[in-house]
Write an enzyme that holds these catalytic residues in place. Sequence first.
Site, PDB file in Angstrom:
ATOM      1  NE  ARG A 175      24.820  71.767  -1.342  1.00  0.00           N
ATOM      2  CZ  ARG A 175      26.147  71.742  -1.343  1.00  0.00           C
ATOM      3  NH1 ARG A 175      26.814  72.774  -1.873  1.00  0.00           N
ATOM      4  NH2 ARG A 175      26.810  70.733  -0.814  1.00  0.00           N
ATOM      5  CG  HIS A 231      27.672  72.083  -7.662  1.00  0.00           C
ATOM      6  ND1 HIS A 231      26.519  71.781  -6.988  1.00  0.00           N
ATOM      7  CD2 HIS A 231      28.612  72.293  -6.692  1.00  0.00           C
ATOM      8  CE1 HIS A 231      26.732  71.783  -5.684  1.00  0.00           C
ATOM      9  NE2 HIS A 231      27.996  72.098  -5.471  1.00  0.00           N
TER      10      HIS A 231
END
Length: 371
Positions: free
Chosen positions: A283, A331
Amino acid sequence: MGDMVLDGDPATPNKDLVGHKLLIISDNDFPDGYEEQLHKKFPGLKLVHLRLNPWADRTAPLPLTEEDWATVTVLLTGPRLPTIKQAPKMRLVQLQSAGANYVLDNPFFKDTKVPFCTANGVAGPPISEWVICTYLAHQHHIPRYLDNMKDGNWDRRIGEMTMTDAVSQRVGILGYGSIGRQVARVATAMGMEVYAYTNRPRPTPESRHDRSYHPPGLGDPEGVLPSKWFSGTTPEELGAFLGAGLDLLVVAVPLTPQTEGMLGKAQFELLAKRKTYVSNIGRGATIVTDDLVAALEGGLIRGAALDVTDPEPLPKDHPLWKTKNVIITPHVSGTSTNYQKRLLTILDINLEYLSEGRTEFMNQVSRKRGY
């Protein structure tokens, strides 16, 4: 509100899952024959497929009535969850992602004891490929050669005598879960040495086992690949790992209050001796972005590959886009046509556990740890 225990006894075996209703919120098609196989295995299970992307619009009302929700016992979803009142019979929530950070503050997670399970391990193969391919792209100067190709420039001087192959390079994996273990398998196959870091000590062979999902034959479920293990939660313990002569650091920890901002200026200074390459597939907020930019521009680290950023999405005018020696993707490292099939495999395993009356499930999220 304290923990709410939903009605009924979830520990009662129910081989055919009679009376259960599975709601799948997904815009993906099922693999061929999946519905038939599911009904053959669990003839009492009712399947409802709500065809929409649970990630696309998290605030728009779902096309479900109160009556629809009232009988749902198993839910496969992303961030879209019912209220506690809407789903009193819920027994299991299967998330579509490896991380669970987006549900930690949701009342359905915080204020019930309903098991939540992740898709941890589903994306291990594509993410490990992304980690290795971006690292090798940097090592082999592929971005520079691609720029030269656009200009028709045959220049062999770039990279001449400056390329180091992966053999005997040391990869440190920060967060040795399903994804990290598949990275270790691929890296080991190329002749790299693996160091592992976990928050809890793993001093014995048994403690190094990982019981989360691994595609058959992949990963390192027994924890035998690392030549050295590190563990801890303090800056000093993390520092010992980062200062262990890493050529590649793979950041694969979940986002929790403890991991937010865990890599900043002091940690990049520890990586400076080897000019470690940093790969973040966890993350974005685990890294202090401004400190990362400074480390790249100042040459403390040789480069970075980022599939996650903070902020995310990364604004068009953010300086990280133009920082030297960085590869950024939006992502997507876990994307694969095999994702849905593996996710449904985890769901099937957990449905089996539910039918047996188990109260612990594969990839179950710890409410204490947040992953």
